[in-house]
Design a protein around this motif. Structure first.
Motif, PDB file in Angstrom:
ATOM      1  N   ASP A 299       0.865  -1.184   0.000  1.00 29.91           N
ATOM      2  CA  ASP A 299       0.000   0.000   0.000  1.00 29.91           C
ATOM      3  C   ASP A 299       0.898   1.229   0.000  1.00 29.91           C
ATOM      4  OD1 ASP A 299      -1.680   2.097   0.401  1.00 29.91           O
ATOM      5  OD2 ASP A 299      -2.473   1.424   2.330  1.00 29.91           O
ATOM      6  N   HIS A 300       1.010   1.867  -1.152  1.00 35.95           N
ATOM      7  CA  HIS A 300       1.996   2.940  -1.276  1.00 35.95           C
ATOM      8  C   HIS A 300       1.645   4.151  -0.412  1.00 35.95           C
ATOM      9  CE1 HIS A 300      -0.983   4.118  -4.324  1.00 35.95           C
ATOM     10  NE2 HIS A 300      -0.609   5.350  -4.061  1.00 35.95           N
ATOM     11  N   HIS A 301       0.350   4.261  -0.022  1.00 37.33           N
ATOM     12  CA  HIS A 301      -0.007   5.416   0.820  1.00 37.33           C
ATOM     13  C   HIS A 301       0.682   5.358   2.171  1.00 37.33           C
ATOM     14  CE1 HIS A 301      -3.653   5.753  -1.889  1.00 37.33           C
ATOM     15  NE2 HIS A 301      -2.983   6.866  -2.040  1.00 37.33           N
ATOM     16  N   GLN A 302       1.011   4.150   2.606  1.00 32.21           N
ATOM     17  CA  GLN A 302       1.668   3.999   3.906  1.00 32.21           C
ATOM     18  C   GLN A 302       3.190   3.990   3.759  1.00 32.21           C
ATOM     19  OE1 GLN A 302      -0.409   3.941   6.514  1.00 32.21           O
ATOM     20  NE2 GLN A 302      -2.128   3.954   5.093  1.00 32.21           N
ATOM     21  N   ALA A 303       3.694   4.098   2.533  1.00 31.44           N
ATOM     22  CA  ALA A 303       5.141   3.993   2.322  1.00 31.44           C
ATOM     23  C   ALA A 303       5.818   5.342   2.530  1.00 31.44           C
ATOM     24  CB  ALA A 303       5.418   3.477   0.913  1.00 31.44           C
ATOM     25  N   ARG A 304       7.125   5.277   2.796  1.00 31.17           N
ATOM     26  CA  ARG A 304       7.876   6.521   2.986  1.00 31.17           C
ATOM     27  C   ARG A 304       8.204   7.113   1.619  1.00 31.17           C
ATOM     28  NH1 ARG A 304      12.831   5.374   6.712  1.00 31.17           N
ATOM     29  NH2 ARG A 304      12.737   3.376   5.663  1.00 31.17           N
ATOM     30  N   LEU A 305       7.272   7.853   1.065  1.00 29.50           N
ATOM     31  CA  LEU A 305       7.468   8.444  -0.251  1.00 29.50           C
ATOM     32  C   LEU A 305       7.071   9.917  -0.179  1.00 29.50           C
ATOM     33  CD1 LEU A 305       5.826   5.831  -2.672  1.00 29.50           C
ATOM     34  CD2 LEU A 305       8.259   6.299  -2.420  1.00 29.50           C
ATOM     35  N   ALA A 306       7.694  10.715  -1.051  1.00 32.56           N
ATOM     36  CA  ALA A 306       7.295  12.121  -1.138  1.00 32.56           C
ATOM     37  C   ALA A 306       5.843  12.193  -1.611  1.00 32.56           C
ATOM     38  CB  ALA A 306       8.203  12.853  -2.118  1.00 32.56           C
ATOM     39  N   GLU A 307       5.180  13.277  -1.268  1.00 34.73           N
ATOM     40  CA  GLU A 307       3.766  13.419  -1.633  1.00 34.73           C
ATOM     41  C   GLU A 307       3.566  13.330  -3.148  1.00 34.73           C
ATOM     42  OE1 GLU A 307       0.307  16.699  -1.125  1.00 34.73           O
ATOM     43  OE2 GLU A 307       1.897  16.761   0.385  1.00 34.73           O
ATOM     44  N   ALA A 308       4.511  13.937  -3.898  1.00 39.07           N
ATOM     45  CA  ALA A 308       4.393  13.903  -5.359  1.00 39.07           C
ATOM     46  C   ALA A 308       4.496  12.469  -5.871  1.00 39.07           C
ATOM     47  CB  ALA A 308       5.474  14.772  -5.989  1.00 39.07           C
ATOM     48  N   ASP A 309       5.370  11.664  -5.263  1.00 38.11           N
ATOM     49  CA  ASP A 309       5.514  10.280  -5.714  1.00 38.11           C
ATOM     50  C   ASP A 309       4.287   9.437  -5.360  1.00 38.11           C
ATOM     51  OD1 ASP A 309       7.909  10.855  -6.846  1.00 38.11           O
ATOM     52  OD2 ASP A 309       9.141  10.085  -5.206  1.00 38.11           O
ATOM     53  N   ASP A 494      -8.857   9.536   4.007  1.00 37.60           N
ATOM     54  CA  ASP A 494      -8.216   9.076   5.232  1.00 37.60           C
ATOM     55  C   ASP A 494      -8.211   7.576   5.307  1.00 37.60           C
ATOM     56  OD1 ASP A 494      -8.081  11.643   5.848  1.00 37.60           O
ATOM     57  OD2 ASP A 494      -9.601  11.640   7.436  1.00 37.60           O
ATOM     58  N   ASP A 495      -7.205   7.075   5.976  1.00 40.29           N
ATOM     59  CA  ASP A 495      -7.171   5.642   6.205  1.00 40.29           C
ATOM     60  C   ASP A 495      -8.324   5.312   7.131  1.00 40.29           C
ATOM     61  OD1 ASP A 495      -6.332   2.996   6.372  1.00 40.29           O
ATOM     62  OD2 ASP A 495      -5.378   3.454   8.283  1.00 40.29           O
ATOM     63  N   VAL A 496      -9.147   4.375   6.678  1.00 38.75           N
ATOM     64  CA  VAL A 496     -10.342   4.115   7.447  1.00 38.75           C
ATOM     65  C   VAL A 496     -10.148   2.922   8.376  1.00 38.75           C
ATOM     66  CG1 VAL A 496     -11.421   2.575   5.786  1.00 38.75           C
ATOM     67  CG2 VAL A 496     -12.844   3.946   7.250  1.00 38.75           C
ATOM     68  N   SER A 497      -9.177   2.081   8.043  1.00 40.05           N
ATOM     69  CA  SER A 497      -9.086   0.821   8.766  1.00 40.05           C
ATOM     70  C   SER A 497      -8.780   1.051  10.248  1.00 40.05           C
ATOM     71  CB  SER A 497      -8.022  -0.062   8.139  1.00 40.05           C
ATOM     72  OG  SER A 497      -6.812   0.631   8.047  1.00 40.05           O
ATOM     73  N   ALA A 498      -7.944   2.047  10.530  1.00 39.61           N
ATOM     74  CA  ALA A 498      -7.568   2.275  11.921  1.00 39.61           C
ATOM     75  C   ALA A 498      -8.789   2.634  12.771  1.00 39.61           C
ATOM     76  CB  ALA A 498      -6.525   3.386  12.006  1.00 39.61           C
ATOM     77  N   SER A 499      -9.594   3.585  12.241  1.00 38.53           N
ATOM     78  CA  SER A 499     -10.749   4.014  13.017  1.00 38.53           C
ATOM     79  C   SER A 499     -11.825   2.927  13.053  1.00 38.53           C
ATOM     80  CB  SER A 499     -11.315   5.297  12.425  1.00 38.53           C
ATOM     81  OG  SER A 499     -11.585   5.106  11.056  1.00 38.53           O
ATOM     82  N   GLU A 500     -11.687   1.980  12.140  1.00 36.42           N
ATOM     83  CA  GLU A 500     -12.648   0.896  12.062  1.00 36.42           C
ATOM     84  C   GLU A 500     -12.577   0.005  13.293  1.00 36.42           C
ATOM     85  OE1 GLU A 500     -15.640   0.341  10.626  1.00 36.42           O
ATOM     86  OE2 GLU A 500     -14.342   1.725   9.525  1.00 36.42           O
ATOM     87  N   GLU A 501     -11.337  -0.188  13.775  1.00 38.28           N
ATOM     88  CA  GLU A 501     -11.127  -1.080  14.905  1.00 38.28           C
ATOM     89  C   GLU A 501     -11.817  -0.499  16.127  1.00 38.28           C
ATOM     90  OE1 GLU A 501      -9.095  -3.795  14.459  1.00 38.28           O
ATOM     91  OE2 GLU A 501      -8.708  -3.202  12.386  1.00 38.28           O
ATOM     92  N   GLY A 502     -12.362  -1.364  16.889  1.00 38.82           N
ATOM     93  CA  GLY A 502     -12.833  -0.949  18.195  1.00 38.82           C
ATOM     94  C   GLY A 502     -14.021  -0.017  18.194  1.00 38.82           C
ATOM     95  N   PHE A 503     -14.833  -0.023  17.151  1.00 35.14           N
ATOM     96  CA  PHE A 503     -16.047   0.769  17.222  1.00 35.14           C
ATOM     97  C   PHE A 503     -17.039   0.031  18.117  1.00 35.14           C
ATOM     98  CE2 PHE A 503     -20.333   1.894  15.932  1.00 35.14           C
ATOM     99  CZ  PHE A 503     -20.270   3.270  16.045  1.00 35.14           C
ATOM    100  N   ARG A 504     -17.329   0.645  19.234  1.00 34.08           N
ATOM    101  CA  ARG A 504     -18.224  -0.026  20.184  1.00 34.08           C
ATOM    102  C   ARG A 504     -19.544   0.706  20.267  1.00 34.08           C
ATOM    103  NH1 ARG A 504     -16.539  -3.937  23.015  1.00 34.08           N
ATOM    104  NH2 ARG A 504     -14.325  -4.463  23.020  1.00 34.08           N
ATOM    105  N   PRO A 505     -20.638  -0.019  20.153  1.00 31.65           N
ATOM    106  CA  PRO A 505     -21.935   0.629  20.267  1.00 31.65           C
ATOM    107  C   PRO A 505     -22.141   1.128  21.688  1.00 31.65           C
ATOM    108  CG  PRO A 505     -22.186  -1.752  20.077  1.00 31.65           C
ATOM    109  CD  PRO A 505     -20.739  -1.461  19.917  1.00 31.65           C
ATOM    110  N   ARG A 506     -22.641   2.346  21.795  1.00 31.29           N
ATOM    111  CA  ARG A 506     -22.942   2.884  23.128  1.00 31.29           C
ATOM    112  C   ARG A 506     -24.423   2.731  23.445  1.00 31.29           C
ATOM    113  NH1 ARG A 506     -19.665   6.714  20.891  1.00 31.29           N
ATOM    114  NH2 ARG A 506     -21.488   7.987  20.448  1.00 31.29           N
ATOM    115  N   GLU A 507     -25.258   2.899  22.430  1.00 32.62           N
ATOM    116  CA  GLU A 507     -26.705   2.814  22.630  1.00 32.62           C
ATOM    117  C   GLU A 507     -27.140   1.364  22.480  1.00 32.62           C
ATOM    118  OE1 GLU A 507     -29.142   4.547  23.488  1.00 32.62           O
ATOM    119  OE2 GLU A 507     -28.414   6.620  23.501  1.00 32.62           O
TER     120      GLU A 507
END
Lengths: 595, 80
Positions: A299-309, A494-507
Motif C-alpha cells: 500500500d503505497h499510501h503507507q510507504a515513505r514516499l514524497a507526496e508527489a511520488d 483518510d485511512d479508514v481501517s484504523a478508526s474501524e477497529e474498536g467501534f463499540r456501540p454505546r446505545e
C-alpha cells in the motif's frame, strides 16, 4: 484531441514513414507522444516485430487476438483501430460483425477459437493462467513459436490499450460501438497448483554471443528469466531491450527510482509475483530497503514516499487497473503536483510497459530470478478488482447502458438532448453532492459545475463503465474539489481501517417494534437528514449513495475510486453511526422526535 | 468463539446475506446468547429501513428545472 501537446517531427521521422507505408495513416496513439519521440521509436519496434512481421502466426490471427481483447477491455480506440486493420487485410464486414458478436460462433476453426479463449484469459485475468492452458493450446497443434507470438500479441494489446487511454487517443475512424453483450472468454478451469513454468520451449543462449542478453547482463547483471523464455525470437528480444532501455532506464525525465516504483506498485496490483520479486531486488541494488519496497507493493499510501511520488503512483494505478475512470483530470492532478508534460507522458508509458511485462510473464510462466518476498495468489475474491465489471468487465453480465443512445447523440452534436441527461440524473448528482458537501445550497451550486464538466469531457467518456457511474464519479470529484477549496479538514481519503477497529456501540437499549410509527414521515426525514449531515464526509457519502440512492456496491466503489473492502468498511461504520444517533428517538420508551 | 467486536465487524455482511454458511452459524450462535448484539442487529436493520424510506435529500422535479435551464443556457452560449 489527446492529453499532450503535439509537435511536428517532420515527414521523415522513420516510425511515421513506416506507419504511413503500412497503414496509410499515423495512429493517434503514437502522434500523441511527439514530445518524446524516443518512446514512439521503441513502441514502433515492438509493434513491427511482434505484429507486423509474419512468422508463425498469420497477421489476421494476431488482429483477431487484439480485437477481441480490446473489446473485453472496452477500449473504443483500440477496437476501432483493429477493426480497421482487419478491414484493410480484406476480412469481410459480415465476418467482422460475427467476430465482434461472439467469436466462438463466428465459424472459426476449433483451434483458432481456443487460441482466442486462451489469449482473452491471459489478457483479462492473467494470474489465473496455468501450464494447463498453454499445453491445452499446444495440444490443438499450435507450435511453441505460434504460442509465443500469441502471448506477445496479447501483451502488446494490453500495452496499447493502457497507452491509448493514458494519452487520450481519439479514434481515427468512425468509432465502433462496443456491444454490451460480448464473448465469455474463459476456460472455467482452476489453475493447478505448483505448475511452474516456463511453459514454452526456449533455446539456451550465451550472453557473450547473443546481443540481447549482453544488454541485460550489462544493465542488470543477469538475464531475467522472462527474457530467457523468448529466445525463439531474438528480433523481439532486441525490441524489448530497446523499450526497457528507453522507457525504464532513461532517467532524465522521471527518475529511474520513480519508474521502478511504478513498476512495483502496478505489478503488485496485477498480482504479478514475478515482477514484484525482480523489481524489489532491483530497487534494493538502487539503495531502497526491502521493507520500503514491500510497503510500496502492499500500500503505497503507507510507504515513505514524497507526496508527489504518492500522487504519481495513484495516477499509475488508476490508469493500469481502473482505465474506465481515467480522464484528463488525472493528468491535471499530476500537473498540480509539479510534474511536467514529459514526465506525465513517461508515467503513462511506464505504466503501459508494466502491463506489457506482467501479461507477458503470466503467459510465459517465467519463474522469479530471486526468491519472492511475497507470493500473490489469484484468489477469485481477491482478484475481483481485476475482473470486476469496473475494469475487466465480463461482458455477458453487463446490462445495456440506458443512456448510451443519448450520449452518442450529444457527441454527434445534438446539444439539446443533453437536457434529457440532466433530467434523468439530477437527483442522483444532487444527492451525491449533498453527501460530500453536507450542505444543500452548495450542492445545488456544484450541480451546475458537474454537468458542465460532464458536457466538456463527454468525448473522454469511453463507455467502459455505465454513463451514470461515470457521472457520479465526476460529481464526486467536483464535490471533493470544493471541499478542498474551503480548506475543510474532512477528507474522503483518510485511512479508514484504523478508526474501524474498536467501534463499540454505546446505545444498546432495545428499539420499538415499529419505530416508524413513533413519529411523522416529515419528522423522520428531518431527523435522518440532520443525522446524515453530521457524519464525517467519508462516511456520509457512502451512506447517501448506498442507502439513500441505492447504488450497488460495485458502482459506488467505482464512482468513489475505492476498493470494495474499503467501501464496505466505511459503509458499516456510517450505518452504525447513524444507528447510534437515531437510537434515542426510537427506543421503546421514547416519545416522538425532537429535531 | 467469536466476540461482540467480531460480530460488529460482520453485521453489514450478515444483514446483506453475504456471509458464508459456517460464519453465519457462528454469528447466530453468538447472537443466541448475547443480548447486546441482538439489540444492535435489530436496531441496525431498523435504521436501514428508516433511512431508505425517509426520502431524504430528495427534491421535487420543479426544483431542478431552473438549474437544468441555467446549464443548457451556458452550453448553448459556449457553442455559439
Amino acid at each position: 484531441m489527446g492529453y499532450f501537446r503535439e509537435e511536428e517531427l517532420g515527414s521523415s521521422f522513420p516510425p511515421f514513414v513506416a506507419f504511413l507505408d503500412e497503414f496509410g495513416f499515423v495512429p493517434h496513439v503514437f502522434r500523441a507522444q511527439t514530445i518524446l519521440p524516443r518512446l514512439i521509436e521503441a513502441e514502433a519496434a515492438l509493434l513491427s516485430t511482434i505484429v507486423l512481421k509474419e512468422q508463425a502466426l498469420p497477421r489476421i490471427q494476431k488482429e483477431y487476438i487484439s480485437l477481441t481483447l480490446a473489446q473485453a477491455n472496452r477500449n473504443t480506440y483500440c477496437v476501432t483501430a483493429h477493426h480497421q486493420m482487419l478491414r484493410l487485410l480484406g476480412v469481410p464486414e459480415q465476418q467482422l460483425d460475427r467476430i465482434f458478436g461472439d467469436y466462438a460462433q463466428a465459424g472459426l476453426s476449433p483451434a483458432d477459437t481456443d487460441l482466442l479463449s486462451f489469449t482473452l484469459k491471459l489478457g483479462t485475468i492473467g494470474p489465473f493462467v496455468s501450464r494447463d492452458d498453454v499445453t491445452g493450446a499446444l495440444a490443438h497443434g499450435w507450435t511453441d513459436e505460434s504460442m509465443l507470438e500469441a502471448i506477445l500479441t496479447t501483451a502488446l494489446t494490453n500495452f496499447l490499450c493502457t497507452l491509448s487511454t493514458g494519452v487520450g487517443a481519439a479514434p481515427e475512424f468512425t468509432p465502433r460501438q462496443i456491444p454490451a453483450i460480448g464473448p465469455s472468454p474463459f476456460f472455467a478451469k482452476p489453475s493447478s497448483e505448483g505448475s511452474s513454468g516456463p511453459y514454452l520451449r526456449a533455446i539456451e543462449r550465451n550472453p557473450a554471443d547473443f546481443p540481447p542478453f549482453a544488454f541485460f547482463v550489462d544493465e542488470f547483471g543477469f538475464v531475467p528469466n522472462i527474457f530467457r523464455a523468448q529466445t525463439l525470437r531474438p528480433d523481439i528480444l532486441e525490441a524489448e531491450a530497446s523499450a526497457i532501455s528507453t522507457v525504464l532506464l532513461t532517467g532524465d525525465v522521471l527518475t529511474r527510482l520513480q519508474k521502478e516504483y511504478i513498476l512495483l506498485a502496478v505489478s503488485a496490483a496485477n498480482l504479478n509475483t514475478y515482477s514484484v520479486a525482480v523489481h524489489g531486488e532491483m530497487l534494493r541494488t538502487l539503495g531502497v530497503a526491502a521493507e520500503d519496497s514491500d510497503q510500496i507493493a502492499a500500500d503505497h499510501h503507507q510507504a515513505r514516499l514524497a507526496e508527489a511520488d504518492q500522487a504519481l503512483l495513484d495516477f499509475a494505478l488508476k490508469l493500469a487497473v481502473q482505465p474506465s475512470m481515467f480522464s484528463r483530470s488525472d493528468i491535471e492532478a499530476l500537473r498540480s503536483h509539479g510534474f511536467i508534460e514529459e514526465q506525465i507522458l513517461e508515467a503513462v508509458a511506464m505504466t503501459s510497459l508494466t502491463n506489457f511485462l506482467n501479461t507477458l510473464q503470466m503467459g510465459l510462466g517465467a519463474t522469479p530470478d530471486f526468491a519472492p518476498r511475497r507470493v500473490f495468489r489469484p484468489d477469485p475474491a481477491k482478484i475481483a478488482h481485476l475482473s470486476a465489471p469496473a475494469h475487466r468487465p465480463s461482458l455477458a453480465e453487463r446490462p445495456v447502458d440506458p443512456d448510451a443512445e443519448i450520449v452518442a447523440r450529444v457527441r454527434n452534436g445534438d446539444l439539446d438532448v443533453f437536457e434529457e441527461l440532466i433530467n434523468r440524473h439530477s437527483r442522483r448528482v444532487y444527492r451525491t453532492l449533498v453527501g460530500i458537501l453536507g450542505n444543500e445550497d452548495e450542492a445545488r451550486d456544484a450541480m451546475q459545475d458537474t454537468f458542465l464538466k460532464v458536457f466538456q469531457h463527454l468525448g473522454d467518456f469511453q463507455q467502459r463503465s455505465k454513463f451514470s457511474t461515470w457521472l457520479v464519479s465526476i460529481a464526486g470529484n467536483t464535490g471533493l474539489q470544493r471541499l478542498r477549496e474551503r480548506r475543510h479538514l474532512e477528507s474522503l481519503d483518510d485511512d479508514v481501517s484504523a478508526s474501524e477497529e474498536g467501534f463499540r456501540p454505546r446505545e444498546v437499549r432495545a428499539w420499538a417494534d415499529d419505530p416508524e410509527e413513533l413519529c411523522s414521515k416529515a419528522e423522520i426525514r428531518a431527523l435522518v437528514e440532520k443525522t446524515v449531515m453530521k457524519l464525517p464526509a467519508k462516511y456520509r457519502v457512502v451512506v447517501v449513495l448506498r442507502d439513500l440512492e441505492q447504488l450497488s456496491i460495485e458502482d459506488t466503489a467505482e464512482a468513489l475510486g475505492l476498493g470494495i473492502p474499503a467501501l464496505k468498511a466505511r459503509h458499516l461504520r456510517g450505518r452504525l453511526m447513524v444507528r447510534e444517533a437515531l437510537s434515542p428517538h426510537f427506543t421503546g420508551g421514547a416519545q416522538g422526535v425532537t429535531v | 468463539m467469536i466476540s461482540c467486536t467480531d460480530f460488529m465487524a460482520e453485521i453489514a455482511n450478515y444483514l446483506d446475506g453475504e456471509v458464508a454458511a459456517d460464519v453465519r452459524s457462528q454469528l447466530e450462535n453468538h447472537l443466541s446468547h448475547c443480548k447486546t448484539c441482538q439489540v444492535v442487529l435489530d436496531s441496525t436493520r431498523k435504521t436501514l429501513k428508516i433511512v431508505t424510506d425517509s426520502g431524504s435529500f430528495d427534491l421535487p422535479e420543479a426544483a431542478f428545472k431552473p438549474i437544468a435551464e441555467r446549464i443548457m443556457a451556458r452550453i448553448r452560449s459556449a457553442r455559439r
